[in-house]
Motif scaffolding. Structure first.
Motif, PDB file in Angstrom:
ATOM      1  N   UNK A   9       0.830  -1.203   0.000  1.00 40.29           N
ATOM      2  CA  UNK A   9       0.000   0.000   0.000  1.00 40.29           C
ATOM      3  C   UNK A   9       0.869   1.259   0.000  1.00 40.29           C
ATOM      4  N   UNK A  10       1.945   1.249   0.761  1.00 39.09           N
ATOM      5  CA  UNK A  10       2.847   2.404   0.795  1.00 39.09           C
ATOM      6  C   UNK A  10       3.497   2.598  -0.573  1.00 39.09           C
ATOM      7  N   UNK A  11       3.937   1.523  -1.192  1.00 39.59           N
ATOM      8  CA  UNK A  11       4.549   1.607  -2.517  1.00 39.59           C
ATOM      9  C   UNK A  11       3.605   2.258  -3.512  1.00 39.59           C
ATOM     10  N   UNK A  12       2.364   1.772  -3.598  1.00 39.48           N
ATOM     11  CA  UNK A  12       1.414   2.311  -4.565  1.00 39.48           C
ATOM     12  C   UNK A  12       1.041   3.750  -4.240  1.00 39.48           C
ATOM     13  N   UNK A  13       0.933   4.067  -2.977  1.00 34.89           N
ATOM     14  CA  UNK A  13       0.619   5.443  -2.591  1.00 34.89           C
ATOM     15  C   UNK A  13       1.740   6.393  -3.005  1.00 34.89           C
TER      16      UNK A  13
END
Length: 57
Positions: A9-13
């Motif tokens: 989720x952090x990567x995509x954000x």
């Protein structure tokens, strides 16, 4: 959420935020001064890609 899901989720954000920032800060693309796609990597000049453009001569 598991650690792997949190990292995902952090990567995509971060990716979405970066792309939004890049789109917002980059100048608009002037397609008349882009090289034709067929010339990519051929060593041709990167300007004057359209034969309909006036030569200015």
């Amino acid at each position: 959420m598991t650690s792997q899901n949190t990292l995902r989720a952090v990567f995509w954000a971060v990716l979405v935020i970066f792309l939004a920032w890049d789109f917002h800060t980059s100048p608009a693309i002037d397609l008349r001064f882009e090289a034709p796609l067929i010339a990519a990597g051929s060593g041709q000049a990167a300007q004057g890609g359209h034969c309909s453009m006036p030569s200015g001569k």
